[in-house]
Structure formats: C-alpha cells, structure tokens
Design a protein around this motif. Structure first.
Motif, mmCIF file in Angstrom:
data_model
loop_
_atom_site.group_PDB
_atom_site.id
_atom_site.type_symbol
_atom_site.label_atom_id
_atom_site.label_comp_id
_atom_site.label_asym_id
_atom_site.label_seq_id
_atom_site.Cartn_x
_atom_site.Cartn_y
_atom_site.Cartn_z
ATOM 1 N N UNK A 1 10.688 2.525 -6.092
ATOM 2 C CA UNK A 1 10.362 3.279 -7.302
ATOM 3 C C UNK A 1 9.699 2.307 -8.273
ATOM 4 N N UNK A 2 8.423 2.524 -8.533
ATOM 5 C CA UNK A 2 7.629 1.596 -9.328
ATOM 6 C C UNK A 2 7.359 2.168 -10.717
ATOM 7 N N UNK A 3 7.290 1.274 -11.700
ATOM 8 C CA UNK A 3 7.069 1.687 -13.083
ATOM 9 C C UNK A 3 5.759 2.481 -13.195
ATOM 10 N N UNK A 4 5.864 3.658 -13.803
ATOM 11 C CA UNK A 4 4.712 4.556 -13.989
ATOM 12 C C UNK A 4 4.078 4.961 -12.658
ATOM 13 N N UNK A 5 4.772 4.725 -11.544
ATOM 14 C CA UNK A 5 4.241 5.077 -10.238
ATOM 15 C C UNK A 5 3.061 4.245 -9.800
ATOM 16 N N UNK A 6 2.882 3.073 -10.436
ATOM 17 C CA UNK A 6 1.686 2.258 -10.205
ATOM 18 C C UNK A 6 1.843 1.361 -8.980
ATOM 19 N N UNK B 1 4.559 3.735 -4.726
ATOM 20 C CA UNK B 1 5.718 4.403 -5.301
ATOM 21 C C UNK B 1 6.201 5.527 -4.376
ATOM 22 N N UNK B 2 7.514 5.711 -4.334
ATOM 23 C CA UNK B 2 8.113 6.698 -3.430
ATOM 24 C C UNK B 2 7.682 8.130 -3.764
ATOM 25 N N UNK B 3 7.401 8.392 -5.042
ATOM 26 C CA UNK B 3 7.020 9.751 -5.426
ATOM 27 C C UNK B 3 5.742 10.203 -4.718
#
Length: 274
Positions: free
Chosen positions: A240-245, A230-232
């Motif tokens: 950008x992935x769901x829940x940052x997973x 995830x980019x975060x």
C-alpha cells in the motif's frame, strides 16, 4: 501532535514481566543523521535517514544486562525526561577497545529490539542525545565492559518506538535480478535491489518477515530498475503506497515499509521514500 486524554485500564496477564530483549544494541552518532528526516508521530519515529556514506553500528550485549529506563526530573514547570540505557559486553577484543576510546564525548541515540515482537525502542533524539560512559573490569571472575548511555539534557519525549530502518555498513541482503519477491530472512533492515537483465521486474511482496517489522528497499538504478505498484491498482501486489504512487528503484532511492499480518498474508504500508 496534540495529546488526546484517554483512560488507562488494567493491562493483560503478566504485562509487568520483563521484556524479552534481543542481544544487539544499535548506536548512531547524531552527527551522521540527516536531522530533517528524524520525524516523529507522537512517540513513534517514522523516518530517520543517514547522511550518505554514514551508518549505525551494532554491538553485542549480554541479554540479561540490558536495562533501559526513563525518569522524570526537574522543578515545577521545568520537568523533563532523562533516558538511560545500560548493557554489558563480554571480553575485550581490539574492536571493543577502539569503540570505548573513540565513542567517548560523542552525542548518540541508542536502539534495542524486543526479541519476541521485533519492535524497537529508541533512547535519545538528535536534539536530546545520549552520551557514553563505560567501566571495564578484568579479574579472576570476569572480563567485560559495562556501558551506560545517558541523556545529557532533559527531553520532552519519553522513549520512542523506532519505526525506521537502521542503516548499517552492509545491507542485510541483495535481491536477484528480475526477482518479484525479496527474501528478508536476515531480519529488519536494508535490502539492495538489482537491475533487471532485459526487463524491469515488478516486486510483489517480501518474504520471511515479521509483524511490525521495518524494511527498506534500496534502488539499483541501471537500465531496468524494479518497480513496486500499489495494491489498489495491482491486486497481486501486497504494498500500500502513499497516494497510490508507483515507486521505481532508481539509483540512490529508498522505499521503507512496515509489515502488517492481515491474517491470510502480510501486507506492507509505505512509511517513507526518497
């Protein structure tokens, strides 16, 4: 999804001009869809997975012959929407004759693509499918077939925006081992990843993509499957992935993303994964 009343203002200049359709029609047998994955958000299909080993077909259509329509009909308290899609195919090759013969009486959905925006419009759903009729003509002026796909029951849904990948018999492309970017020059659809040689590659972005495009990455499995972060947590990633997973490209896994032009670069938002 609850409808919120909104005003409908004057559209832009030439908003009523005919849409610039592509010359491919995609047709999917509803028996080949994993129906529990046909998920809607308003009028947008967010996910739609095929049963393992099943796939859609594509058929060339004369661009100017493609006509899509949705019409309301029915008595008070029982109104619904009928979907219709017409198109013509030139010539009469053997594969076309097999198609005409073997797709009669099948329940299907059909998808067309806007040539400028890449957005895909879906007619029919697995629960309110279309059925095919055709008319072939061979005379001194023309040899070709006109197809009509029409709802067999009234639907509660207007035509849909299809924001899922279309699974064809072959993938659009295959990424090299240890690639950190995936070249999607062949267009929207599925791209096969390849296991790394000695390490697992971290895929950072897709290239040669279009705004609003839908792309699916197929897991390779193997000893060194690729990963997407995830980019975060990983600024070099454009995902950008769901829940940052983190997603790992295990065998039989899929990651479907939607491309967004953020101005200076494209970013990719997860739609679904398996």
């Amino acid at each position: 999804m609850t409808y919120v009343k909104v005003n409908i203002g004057k559209p832009g200049v030439n908003a009523g001009i005919g849409s610039k359709k592509g010359n491919i029609v995609y047709i999917i047998d509803t028996d080949d869809i994993n129906k529990q994955t046909f998920q809607l958000d308003g009028l947008e299909v967010l996910t739609c997975d095929m049963i393992s080993g099943k796939y859609a077909i594509s058929i060339f259509a004369e661009r100017m012959s493609i006509n899509g329509a949705t019409d309301s009909e029915g008595d008070f308290g029982a109104k619904g929407v009928i979907h219709t899609l017409d198109f013509s195919h030139p010539g009469e090759e053997y594969e076309l004759r097999l198609f005409r013969q073997n797709w009669l009486n099948r329940e299907v959905i059909a998808i067309i693509e806007n040539c400028q925006t890449g957005f895909r419009t879906c007619f029919g759903t697995p629960c309110e499918p279309l059925m095919l009729d055709f008319k072939h003509k061979d005379d001194k002026d023309k040899n070709g077939t006109t197809f009509t796909l029409k709802s067999i029951t009234k639907s509660e849904m207007d035509k849909l925006l299809f924001s899922a990948s279309i699974t064809l018999a072959t993938v659009m492309g295959t990424a090299a081992a240890n690639a950190t970017t995936v070249n999607c020059v062949a267009g929207q659809g599925e791209y096969q990843l390849t296991t790394g040689v000695s390490t697992a590659a971290t895929i950072q972005r897709l290239t040669n993509i279009q705004h609003g495009g839908i792309y699916t990455l197929l897991g390779s499995g193997g000893q060194y499957p690729s990963v997407i972060q995830d980019k975060a947590g990983t600024p070099t990633s454009d995902f950008y992935l769901k829940d940052g997973t983190t997603w790992t490209a295990l065998a039989n896994s899929k990651l479907t993303v939607k491309a967004f032009n953020a101005g200076s670069a494209f970013v990719f938002f997860e739609i679904s994964r398996t």
